[in-house]
Design a protein around this motif. Structure first.
Motif, PDB file in Angstrom:
ATOM      1  N   ALA A 115       0.855  -1.205   0.000  1.00 10.96           N
ATOM      2  CA  ALA A 115       0.000   0.000   0.000  1.00 10.96           C
ATOM      3  C   ALA A 115       0.887   1.250   0.000  1.00 10.96           C
ATOM      4  CB  ALA A 115      -0.898  -0.003   1.231  1.00 10.96           C
ATOM      5  N   PRO A 116       0.385   2.370  -0.565  1.00  6.46           N
ATOM      6  CA  PRO A 116       1.208   3.570  -0.678  1.00  6.46           C
ATOM      7  C   PRO A 116       1.437   4.325   0.638  1.00  6.46           C
ATOM      8  CG  PRO A 116      -0.984   3.983  -1.580  1.00  6.46           C
ATOM      9  CD  PRO A 116      -0.927   2.529  -1.228  1.00  6.46           C
ATOM     10  N   TRP A 117       0.700   3.982   1.709  1.00  9.38           N
ATOM     11  CA  TRP A 117       0.797   4.777   2.946  1.00  9.38           C
ATOM     12  C   TRP A 117       1.795   4.163   3.918  1.00  9.38           C
ATOM     13  CZ3 TRP A 117      -3.881   2.392   1.466  1.00  9.38           C
ATOM     14  CH2 TRP A 117      -4.635   3.168   0.555  1.00  9.38           C
ATOM     15  N   GLN A 118       2.704   5.024   4.386  1.00  9.90           N
ATOM     16  CA  GLN A 118       3.701   4.563   5.363  1.00  9.90           C
ATOM     17  C   GLN A 118       3.275   4.893   6.795  1.00  9.90           C
ATOM     18  OE1 GLN A 118       6.321   2.697   4.505  1.00  9.90           O
ATOM     19  NE2 GLN A 118       5.705   2.856   2.358  1.00  9.90           N
ATOM     20  N   THR A 119       2.399   5.895   6.936  1.00 16.26           N
ATOM     21  CA  THR A 119       1.947   6.296   8.275  1.00 16.26           C
ATOM     22  C   THR A 119       0.431   6.459   8.290  1.00 16.26           C
ATOM     23  OG1 THR A 119       1.980   8.690   7.877  1.00 16.26           O
ATOM     24  CG2 THR A 119       4.075   7.675   8.575  1.00 16.26           C
ATOM     25  N   LEU A 213       3.060  -0.651  22.799  1.00 16.66           N
ATOM     26  CA  LEU A 213       3.150  -2.001  23.350  1.00 16.66           C
ATOM     27  C   LEU A 213       4.617  -2.374  23.526  1.00 16.66           C
ATOM     28  CD1 LEU A 213       0.416  -3.671  21.117  1.00 16.66           C
ATOM     29  CD2 LEU A 213       0.162  -2.685  23.394  1.00 16.66           C
ATOM     30  N   GLU A 214       4.844  -3.321  24.394  1.00 13.92           N
ATOM     31  CA  GLU A 214       6.215  -3.787  24.608  1.00 13.92           C
ATOM     32  C   GLU A 214       6.480  -4.993  23.722  1.00 13.92           C
ATOM     33  OE1 GLU A 214       6.516  -4.464  28.801  1.00 13.92           O
ATOM     34  OE2 GLU A 214       6.228  -2.350  29.288  1.00 13.92           O
ATOM     35  N   SER A 219       7.817  -1.386  17.894  1.00 13.57           N
ATOM     36  CA  SER A 219       8.203  -0.408  16.859  1.00 13.57           C
ATOM     37  C   SER A 219       6.983   0.256  16.205  1.00 13.57           C
ATOM     38  CB  SER A 219       9.044  -1.098  15.781  1.00 13.57           C
ATOM     39  OG  SER A 219       8.253  -2.095  15.147  1.00 13.57           O
ATOM     40  N   ILE A 220       5.778  -0.248  16.514  1.00 13.15           N
ATOM     41  CA  ILE A 220       4.559   0.291  15.876  1.00 13.15           C
ATOM     42  C   ILE A 220       4.024   1.465  16.700  1.00 13.15           C
ATOM     43  CG2 ILE A 220       2.208  -0.242  15.103  1.00 13.15           C
ATOM     44  CD1 ILE A 220       3.122  -3.246  15.064  1.00 13.15           C
ATOM     45  N   PRO A 221       3.850   2.643  16.073  1.00 19.91           N
ATOM     46  CA  PRO A 221       3.330   3.791  16.834  1.00 19.91           C
ATOM     47  C   PRO A 221       1.858   3.612  17.206  1.00 19.91           C
ATOM     48  CG  PRO A 221       3.514   4.356  14.505  1.00 19.91           C
ATOM     49  CD  PRO A 221       4.084   2.975  14.656  1.00 19.91           C
ATOM     50  N   THR A 222       1.425   4.321  18.230  1.00 14.87           N
ATOM     51  CA  THR A 222      -0.002   4.323  18.564  1.00 14.87           C
ATOM     52  C   THR A 222      -0.694   5.378  17.701  1.00 14.87           C
ATOM     53  OG1 THR A 222       0.181   6.041  20.243  1.00 14.87           O
ATOM     54  CG2 THR A 222       0.545   3.768  20.980  1.00 14.87           C
ATOM     55  N   ALA A 223      -2.003   5.241  17.567  1.00 19.22           N
ATOM     56  CA  ALA A 223      -2.785   6.250  16.835  1.00 19.22           C
ATOM     57  C   ALA A 223      -2.624   7.614  17.527  1.00 19.22           C
ATOM     58  CB  ALA A 223      -4.248   5.838  16.779  1.00 19.22           C
ATOM     59  N   HIS A 224      -2.555   7.599  18.860  1.00 20.57           N
ATOM     60  CA  HIS A 224      -2.351   8.846  19.624  1.00 20.57           C
ATOM     61  C   HIS A 224      -1.068   9.559  19.192  1.00 20.57           C
ATOM     62  CE1 HIS A 224      -5.628   8.645  22.483  1.00 20.57           C
ATOM     63  NE2 HIS A 224      -5.341   7.384  22.758  1.00 20.57           N
ATOM     64  N   GLU A 225       0.006   8.782  19.066  1.00 15.66           N
ATOM     65  CA  GLU A 225       1.292   9.362  18.654  1.00 15.66           C
ATOM     66  C   GLU A 225       1.183  10.020  17.282  1.00 15.66           C
ATOM     67  OE1 GLU A 225       4.953   6.861  19.080  1.00 15.66           O
ATOM     68  OE2 GLU A 225       3.602   5.554  20.187  1.00 15.66           O
TER      69      GLU A 225
END
Length: 306
Positions: A115-119, A213-214, A219-225
């Motif tokens: 998919a084209p989206w990285q974030t 998460l630990e 390495s995955i950001p939260t939606a909040h971040e």
């Protein structure tokens, strides 16, 4: 403090057929408590399928509301059905005593690896331009997956009624649809995605947890971040009947408090693919009631209920 109550036939009621989430939830408490050596007598599992917990909720309320021996498994899906009035007339979140948790999984915003989206920000920018060009898909309308999609829309300033959503039977079908390009976004659960992530087939843009998460998902950001107030905790836990004595409620609440400190219980939670989320007694009872009310408001905003 020792409780005056002692169960004679400790039972975990799984409101479904064997296999699946409620069975798993009961196995966390039966195995976890056994490993932690918390009960004099082993806990049995009883299956009571029907309506994602509706049959069990009605049974506990109408047949044995004061049975202190029976813990009934619930999930966020059960809470969502309560919020939408699907457990029957006159029954809501106040008709149970919420006593302990097994653990949690969290929602995740998933796209295919090509998919084209990285974030998440990239994806939302495109969605805001034309929400109708995006097909999201997962479990049925009004399900937890649908709610995750609606929460993402709301957090992005898009009317949830405008989203295009395809309902699938389960996560496997939705992932296949994502791979095949039939849907662009899958609002799934992070715990179930380990295999696909390891194989490089999917990209998780954000996890819908309060904080990072630990371990393997760190390495995955939260939606909040990423700047979006989009959170979805998939909780698994247990309730007792609405007329269970305070002694019995305290007994089980204390057992959960003890269990959470033991390696045996923690190991069981991890083996069953859940992440730690430990809450018991009055704190959980209050938390569940607030959550159901939030879900009710979201369901109203999305036009699911009046």
């Amino acid at each position: 403090m020792a409780s005056a109550y002692e169960p004679s036939k400790p039972t975990c009621v799984a409101p479904a057929k064997p296999g699946g989430g409620f069975d798993l939830t009961c196995r966390v408490v039966t195995t976890g408590f056994e490993r932690a050596q918390l009960l004099e007598k082993p806990m049995a599992i009883k299956f009571m399928p029907g309506g994602v917990g509706a049959v069990a909720y009605n049974h506990i309320n109408k047949v044995n509301p004061d049975d202190g021996d029976a813990l009934v498994a619930f999930s966020s899906g059960s809470l969502l059905n309560l919020a939408q009035g699907k457990f029957g007339k006159g029954l809501d979140e106040n008709d149970a005593r919420w006593v302990g948790t097994a653990g949690v999984d969290y929602g995740a915003i998933i796209v295919s690896s090509d998919a084209p989206w990285q974030t998440l920000g990239d994806l939302v920018k495109d969605m805001q331009k034309d929400p109708t060009a995006f097909v999201l898909g997962a479990g049925g309308v009004g399900s937890q997956d649908w709610m995750k999609a609606a929460i993402l829309m709301k957090a992005s300033g898009i009317d949830p009624k405008k989203m295009r959503y395809v309902a699938y039977e389960g996560g496997g079908e939705a992932v296949a649809a994502l791979m095949g390009g039939h849907i662009k976004v899958y609002p799934g659960d992070i715990g179930e995605m380990k295999g696909q992530l390891d194989s490089g087939k999917i990209r998780v843009l954000a996890v819908m947890s309060p904080e990072r998460l630990e371990g393997e998902f760190s390495s995955i950001p939260t939606a909040h971040e990423e700047g979006f107030n989009a959170e979805w905790t998939i909780m698994r836990g247990y309730y007792l009947g609405p007329k269970v004595s305070d002694d019995a409620y305290e007994y089980w609440s204390n057992k959960f408090a003890e269990a959470y400190k033991t390696d045996g219980f923690k190991q069981t939670v991890a083996e069953k693919g859940l992440m730690p989320f430990y809450m018991h007694g009055e704190a959980l009872d209050e938390y569940v009631k607030v959550r159901v009310q939030d879900m009710r408001e979201l369901a109203k905003a999305a036009g699911l209920i009046k």
